[in-house]
Write an enzyme that holds these catalytic residues in place. Sequence first.
Site, mmCIF file in Angstrom:
data_model
loop_
_atom_site.group_PDB
_atom_site.id
_atom_site.type_symbol
_atom_site.label_atom_id
_atom_site.label_comp_id
_atom_site.label_asym_id
_atom_site.label_seq_id
_atom_site.Cartn_x
_atom_site.Cartn_y
_atom_site.Cartn_z
ATOM 1 N N MET A 40 52.015 33.066 65.691
ATOM 2 C CA MET A 40 50.988 33.993 66.148
ATOM 3 C C MET A 40 51.392 34.714 67.420
ATOM 4 S SD MET A 40 48.251 30.954 66.792
ATOM 5 C CE MET A 40 48.045 30.510 65.080
ATOM 6 N N PRO A 41 52.565 35.268 67.407
ATOM 7 C CA PRO A 41 52.963 35.952 68.653
ATOM 8 C C PRO A 41 52.135 37.205 68.927
ATOM 9 C CG PRO A 41 54.885 35.441 67.311
ATOM 10 C CD PRO A 41 53.676 35.228 66.448
ATOM 11 N N TYR A 42 52.114 37.542 70.196
ATOM 12 C CA TYR A 42 51.526 38.791 70.681
ATOM 13 C C TYR A 42 52.623 39.490 71.475
ATOM 14 C CZ TYR A 42 48.981 41.769 73.990
ATOM 15 O OH TYR A 42 48.563 42.833 74.757
ATOM 16 N N HIS B 29 50.861 40.245 66.301
ATOM 17 C CA HIS B 29 50.301 41.509 66.791
ATOM 18 C C HIS B 29 51.285 42.196 67.726
ATOM 19 C CE1 HIS B 29 46.047 40.921 65.494
ATOM 20 N NE2 HIS B 29 46.485 39.688 65.408
#
Lengths: 64, 64, 64, 64, 64, 64
Positions: free
Chosen positions: B1-3, B41
């Site tokens: 779930m990197p940003y 994202h």
Amino acid sequence: MPYINIRVTDEQLTKEQKQKLIAGATQLVVDILDKNPETTHVIIDEVPIDNWGVKGVQYSTLKK
Amino acid sequence: MPYINIRVTDEQLTKEQKQKLIAGATQLVVDILDKNPETTHVIIDEVPIDNWGVKGVQYSTLKK
Amino acid sequence: MPYINIRVTDEQLTKEQKQKLIAGATQLVVDILDKNPETTHVIIDEVPIDNWGVKGVQYSTLKK
Amino acid sequence: MPYINIRVTDEQLTKEQKQKLIAGATQLVVDILDKNPETTHVIIDEVPIDNWGVKGVQYSTLKK
Amino acid sequence: MPYINIRVTDEQLTKEQKQKLIAGATQLVVDILDKNPETTHVIIDEVPIDNWGVKGVQYSTLKK
Amino acid sequence: MPYINIRVTDEQLTKEQKQKLIAGATQLVVDILDKNPETTHVIIDEVPIDNWGVKGVQYSTLKK
């Protein structure tokens, strides 16, 4: 190689005020931390006054 | 779930360039960290050239 | 002079993975935007898994 | 003295929605962490839909 | 009500250096923008030297 | 697909408090903006009290 992000409400900063902020913030990290200005970045974000709140209230309302 | 947040000076990036940045940054974390692209994202911030400084000088001045 | 911030959950990234992320993200803005790598900064933030949530639930719980 | 940054795609949030977000986010840190609302800041960033991607694809494309 | 975020590599800043950065950055926005220091926040992030890259290379490697 | 970043001073938040912040912040954007919780991310940053200043003074000093 500091990165400095200054967020303020959008109230028509002049180009000269922005230049002073950039120069001043860069000088801070040169003077205090002996950083290299060549790789010091300063970014100013101007935030619309409806989009910034403090005390749970929009700045556009607080200003009135 | 990197940003992933990419901040660049605002110099008329095309929609296609932005799409390539988003696809490329997403692929990076898939390839290197085995992350799930579904929850990755990428946000691109375009910063006005008066608002970004390096070496203590506004980018709008440095470019001249 | 892009600034790229990659935020991931803290799950023991190796030094080599971090180097690959930095090299890859820098190459992206060189290839797509013709930016100068000399002034491109990449910062990786590793966020504790109790401090990142998606779907309203801590990642430390989602992983179980 | 929390600082809360809410980033959403730019899809014509009303002034009232923004006020509700600011009030709600401030109340959260008051209720859960017993923070002082006087020094709690909330900033909403509205990101153009070409500049936000998920699954490697621009949100402006995903929406179609 | 500015918010100022200073990101530097983690190289054992002293408590006194941090205090000087906070005081200096606050004074900048008071002097240049006539902001109220009461609501000016400064946050310093110390980033591990493996997690910051420039020129596509980790700072921990560049320093050698 | 909101991204919410909550920055607070590091004062031993419990895992339960973090979970409540994540759930509450997610619910806010669901209720007010009708966002999808599946892609809503919340990140909590805990900042050392020497690294956060307000009124030009470190929080570690203000607390005394």
